[in-house]
Design an enzyme around this catalytic site. Structure first.
Site, PDB file in Angstrom:
ATOM      1  CB  ILE A  53       9.434  90.678 -47.652  1.00  0.00           C
ATOM      2  CG1 ILE A  53       8.067  91.556 -48.169  1.00  0.00           C
ATOM      3  CG2 ILE A  53       9.284  89.916 -46.590  1.00  0.00           C
ATOM      4  CD1 ILE A  53       6.962  90.538 -48.562  1.00  0.00           C
ATOM      5  CB  CYS A  54       8.206  94.336 -45.262  1.00  0.00           C
ATOM      6  SG  CYS A  54       7.103  95.768 -44.380  1.00  0.00           S
ATOM      7  N   GLY A  55      10.226  95.806 -44.000  1.00  0.00           N
ATOM      8  CA  GLY A  55      11.126  96.401 -43.070  1.00  0.00           C
ATOM      9  C   GLY A  55      12.605  95.709 -42.990  1.00  0.00           C
ATOM     10  CB  THR A 102      14.097  95.964 -47.569  1.00  0.00           C
ATOM     11  OG1 THR A 102      13.310  96.842 -47.445  1.00  0.00           O
ATOM     12  CG2 THR A 102      13.383  94.827 -48.371  1.00  0.00           C
ATOM     13  CB  ALA A 128       9.372  91.888 -52.205  1.00  0.00           C
TER      14      ALA A 128
END
Length: 202
Positions: free
Chosen positions: A102-104, A106, A155
């Site tokens: 999730i977030c960074g 990715t 996400a």
């Protein structure tokens, strides 16, 4: 409890809010949650909360885990400190053990080339494009995505509930109407969804 634990990656600047739903409800469903840090030394989240990792990244083997969760952190975008976690994700995927980012995180996977051929999402297309990755054609504009192989969940930072939903679906924690109700309860505050969950728990 399940036979193999879920591993939650923890590191300095870890985004506290992004995996709370995921880990809490996995634990309620019987999954053991184990933390894995860069080393065995304590780390501090964005809120300054001190976490003592259960294990060091070098000691983590895919065969000893049912899932690796990678949470966002400022460090994903300020250097290569967390690159070893992306390389560990490669090991997991190669072994057929799922990864959820999730977030960074990715962006970390994008830099590692792990999103070049898989359906994925993130904060925004331009965020991942800045990594120079080759997977733009596989970007999905949605709250959270699971790839066709059912091995990778992604996400953006504003979708911790959708992230949890995809993880629950992947691990078979909740399914069908119950999974939908869980999402509607925690994402939409739908009171009717609570009744569905209560009925399923009986």
């Amino acid at each position: 409890m399940t036979s193999t634990p879920v591993h939650l990656a923890v590191y300095d600047t870890y985004a506290d809010w992004e995996t709370g739903h995921t880990t809490a409800w996995l634990a309620r469903a019987g999954h053991e949650i184990r933390t894995v840090g860069p080393t065995g030394n304590p780390v501090r989240t964005l809120a300054g909360i001190r976490i003592q990792p259960d294990t060091a990244l070098a000691d983590l083997r895919p065969e000893d885990s049912s899932l690796l969760i990678l949470t966002g952190a400022d460090l994903w975008d300020t250097g290569d400190d967390l690159a070893p976690f992306a390389r560990k994700a490669r090991e997991f995927l190669a072994a057929g053990v799922p990864v959820a980012a999730i977030c960074g995180a990715t962006a970390g996977l994008a830099r590692e080339g792990l999103l070049d051929d898989r359906a994925h999402t993130s904060a925004a297309p331009f965020y991942l494009a800045a990594t120079g990755y080759k997977g733009a054609d596989h970007y999905v504009d949605t709250d959270a995505a699971t790839d066709a192989d059912g091995l990778l969940v992604t996400a953006g930072p504003t979708e911790p509930v959708a992230f949890a939903r995809e993880v629950f679906r992947l691990l078979g924690v909740y399914e069908g109407e119950v999974l939908d109700a869980w999402y509607r309860l925690f994402h939409d505050s739908d009171p009717e969804a609570y009744a569905v969950l209560e009925a399923a728990a009986r």
